[in-house]
Enzyme design. Structure first.
Site, PDB file in Angstrom:
ATOM      1  N   CYS A 151      -1.440   8.814   4.101  1.00 20.71           N
ATOM      2  CA  CYS A 151      -1.368   8.413   2.960  1.00 20.71           C
ATOM      3  C   CYS A 151      -2.793   8.718   2.166  1.00 20.71           C
ATOM      4  CB  CYS A 151      -1.550   6.963   2.904  1.00 20.71           C
ATOM      5  SG  CYS A 151      -2.339   6.047   3.652  1.00 20.71           S
ATOM      6  N   GLU A 170       0.823  -1.131  -0.271  1.00 18.72           N
ATOM      7  CA  GLU A 170      -0.052  -0.071  -0.165  1.00 18.72           C
ATOM      8  C   GLU A 170       1.009   1.029  -0.052  1.00 18.72           C
ATOM      9  OE1 GLU A 170      -3.000  -0.389  -0.682  1.00 18.72           O
ATOM     10  OE2 GLU A 170      -3.048  -2.415  -0.339  1.00 18.72           O
TER      11      GLU A 170
END
Ligand code: NAD
Length: 541
Positions: A327, A293
Site C-alpha cells: 500500500c 487502512e
C-alpha cells in the site's frame, strides 16, 4: 488477577535474517518451500476451536505458477457465519474476563513460535501464496508479525497504565473493557503480518473475532491459525471463515451484536462496508468501531539539490519491491529537469538488472503479481500508455501470464501531471514520472497534494533544509507517513506507526497504542470512601 503489577518483556524488533548463500536459514526455508510446494493441503473453516469442512471447495495456486495446485479451502454457507458469531459471543463470556497477563502470554508465545519453529513454514507459505521473495516474506510474515505480537502487549499495558487522578476521598480507576459484542476482521492479500495482526490485536484486548482473510492469502493464513492454536488461543475467540465476501459481510453486519470492523484493503470496499454499517445503525446494540487502512497513490518528490543516485534507488526499491503491491509503494514521482537525465539512466540500469521469476530462485528480485484480475488490469494500463500521446514507457512494458502472472517493472514518463496513472492506484510494478522545471518546486508540491484522493505515504529527497521544510509544510496533509531522504515504504512496528488519511483510511496507526485504543471501551469507576448523608451544601446556609 490482582496479585501483582507485572512487567512485560521489553518489546524489541525481530532481527531480519539475511538468507545469504550458505546460511542455515536459507537451507531451512528452501527445503520447507519445496516440501510445501510439492504437497497439497486442505484448509477447513475454523469455528469454535474446530475444523469445519463444508465440502464446497476451491483450489489454491501460487501466482508464479498458476496451474500448479498446492491445496484447497472450504467455502462457508451463511449458517457457518452465524455459527461463528454465536461461538464468538459464547467465548466472550470467559475470554473478556480473562486476566490480561494470560491473554498477553498467549500472544507472546505466538511471537516466539513464529520466531523459531514456524519461521521457515510461515515464510515458505508466504512465498508460495503471495509470491514474495524470501526477503519480502521475512520482513512481513516473520519479523513484522512477531513485532506486532510483541509490541501490542507493550502497548496494551501502556494503555492500562493510563489512569486518572484520585484524592484521599475518592479513588478513580479506569478499566479498559473489550467491546460489547463481537468484532469482524477483514484482511488483504498483501501482508501476512496484517492478516495476523488485525484479529490478534482485537483478541489481545479481550475481544472475540470473526476473521475473513483474502481468498489469495488463505494458504499462509492457515499457518497463522496453526500458530494461534498452538499458542493457546481458546475456542471461539478467533473464528476463521472463507467464501463469498458479500454473503459473509452481509451476515456479520446484520447482527445486532456486531461491535467493530478492523479492515485493511481497497478504498472502494471499505467505503461500501462503512455505508452498510451506516444503513444498519439502528439495529446495533452499540456504535460499532470502524477502522480501515486502505489504498494509496504514494509519491516521491525530488528537489534539485537531491542526489540522483539516491533518488533512483528510492524509486527502484520503493516502486518495485514485492511487485509494487505494498500500500506504501511509490507509484508517482516528480523529478526536476536538471536531475532527470541521471535519475533516468540509473533507474533504467537498475530495472534492467532485476531478475524476474519464481521466489524459489533466490536471485529473483521480482516475482508474479497476485492474480489474473490484477494482471489484466495492469496490462490494460500499460497497453494504454503505449498508445497515449502524453505517455512514454522508458523501461519495461512487457507482460506474460502463460505460467505465472508476470508483469515487467515498468516506468512511464508523462508530460501530463494528471495522467491517469499519476492518479489511480494500480497496485503493481508500475511507476509514473513527471519531470518538472527546477524553478517550479512550489507549484509541484501543490500538484503532489492535489493530484490524488489518497494520503498514505510520500517522500521528499533533498539536501537543502529550506526545501525539506517547505515540502514538509506543503505536504502536511498529503501523507500519513512522510519520509525525508528515504523511500516511502518499509514501516517498522514500534518505529513508524503506519496509516494514512483522506481516502487512505481512518489513520488509526497500525503498530501503535492508538490502534489498540479503538478496541476497548473504557469504564470509569469512582469509589467514594465516606458517602454523603445530607444533600445540603454549605452555601445553602
Ligand atoms: P481488497 O479490497 O480487494 O480485499 C480486501 C479484503 O476485502 C479481502 O479480504 C476481500 O476478500 C474483502 N472483500 C472484497 N470484496 C468485499 C466485499 N464486497 N465485501 C466485504 N469484503 C470484501 O484488497 P486487496 O487486493 O486484498 O489488497 C490491496 C488493497 O489493500 C490496496 O488497495 C492496498 O492499498 C490496500 N492496503 C492498504 C494498507 C494500509 O495499511 N493502508 C495495507 C495493505 C493493503
Amino acid at each position: 488477577m490482582g496479585k501483582g503489577f507485572f512487567n512485560v518483556p521489553i518489546a524489541v524488533n525481530e532481527t531480519v535474517k539475511s538468507y545469504a548463500p550458505g546460511s542455515p536459514e536459507r537451507d531451512a526455508v528452501l527445503n520447507t518451500y519445496k516440501e510445501m510446494f510439492h504437497s497439497k493441503i486442505d484448509v477447513p473453516l475454523y469455528i469454535n476451536g474446530k475444523d469445519v469442512e463444508t465440502g464446497n471447495t476451491r483450489t489454491m495456486s501460487p501466482p508464479h505458477d498458476h496451474q500448479h495446485i498446492v491445496g484447497t479451502y472450504h467455502l462457508a454457507q451463511q449458517s457457518h457465519i452465524e455459527e461463528a458469531i454465536t461461538s464468538a459471543l459464547e467465548a466472550r463470556k470467559t475470554w473478556s474476563q480473562m486476566p490480561w497477563e494470560q491473554r498477553a502470554a498467549i500472544f507472546l508465545r505466538a511471537a516466539e513460535l513464529i520466531a523459531g519453529p514456524y519461521r521457515a513454514k510461515i515464510n515458505a507459505a508466504t512465498m508460495i501464496a503471495q509470491s514474495k521473495t524470501i526477503h519480502q516474506a521475512e520482513i512481513d510474515s516473520a519479523c513484522e508479525l512477531i513485532d506486532f505480537l510483541r509490541f501490542n502487549v507493550q502497548f496494551m499495558i501502556d494503555i492500562y497504565r493510563e489512569q486518572p487522578e484520585s484524592t484521599s476521598e475518592a479513588w478513580n480507576r479506569v478499566e479498559y473493557r473489550p467491546l460489547e459484542g463481537f468484532t469482524y476482521a477483514v484482511t488483504p492479500f498483501n501482508f501476512t503480518a496484517i492478516a495476523g495482526n488485525l484479529p490478534a490485536c482485537m483478541a489481545l484486548m479481550g475481544n472475540v473475532v470473526v476473521w475473513k482473510p483474502s481468498d489469495s492469502q488463505i494458504y499462509s493464513a492457515k499457518v497463522i491459525m496453526d500458530v494461534f492454536k498452538e499458542a493457546g488461543v481458546p475456542a471461539g475467540v478467533i473464528n476463521v471463515v472463507f467464501g463469498d465476501p458479500v454473503m459473509i459481510t452481509n451476515t456479520v453486519l446484520a447482527n445486532p451484536d456486531f461491535s467493530g470492523l478492523h479492515f485493511t484493503g481497497s478504498t472502494f470496499i471499505f467505503r461500501e462496508l462503512w455505508k452498510q454499517i451506516g444503513n444498519n445503525i439502528h439495529n446495533y446494540k452499540t456504535y460499532p468501531r470502524i477502522v480501515g487502512e486502505t489504498g494509496g497513490k504514494d509519491f516521491i518528490v525530488a528537489h534539485k539539490s537531491a542526489n540522483a543516485k539516491q533518488v533512483a534507488t528510492a524509486i527502484s526499491r520503493g516502486a518495485f519491491e514485492f511487485q509494487g503491491q505494498k500500500c506504501s509503494a511509490a507509484s508517482r514521482a516528480y523529478i526536476p529537469e536538471s536531475l532527470w537525465e541521471d535519475v533516468k539512466n540509473y533507474v533504467i540500469e537498475d530495472v534492467n538488472s532485476f531478475k524476474m521469476g519464481s521466489p524459489e530462485d533466490m536471485s529473483n528480485f521480482i516475482t508474479a503479481v497476485i492474480h489474473e484480475g490484477s494482471f489484466d488490469k495492469l496490462a490494460k494500463y500499460i497497453n494504454q500508455a503505449k498508445t497515449d500521446s502524453d505517455a512514454e514507457i522508458i523501461v519495461g512494458g512487457g507482460f506474460d501470464k502463460s505460467k505465472g502472472y508476470f508483469i515487467e517493472p515498468t516506468v512511464i514518463v508523462t508530460s501530463n501531471p494528471k495522467y491517469t496513472t499519476m492518479c489511480t492506484e494500480l497496485f503493481g510494478p508500475v511507476i509514473t514520472i513527471y519531470v518538472y522545471k527546477d524553478d517550479d518546486f512550489a507549484q509541484t508540491l501543490k500538484l503532489v497534494d492535489e493530484t490524488s484522493e489518497y494520503a498514505l505515504t510520500g517522500a521528499i529527497l533533498s539536501t537543502d533544509r529550506y526545501a525539506i521544510d517547505e515540502a514538509t509544510i506543503a505536504l502536511q496533509n498529503s501523507a500519513g507517513n512522510f519520509y525525508i531522504n528515504d523511500k516511502p515504504t518499509g514501516a517498522v512496528v514500534g518505529q513508524q506507526p503506519f496509516g494514512g488519511a483522506r481516502a487512505s483510511g481512518t489513520n488509526d496507526k497500525a503498530g501503535s497504542a492508538q490502534n489498540l485504543m479503538r478496541w476497548v471501551s473504557p469504564r470509569l469507576i469512582k469509589e467514594t470512601f465516606i458517602t454523603p448523608e445530607d444533600y445540603r451544601y454549605p452555601f445553602l446556609g
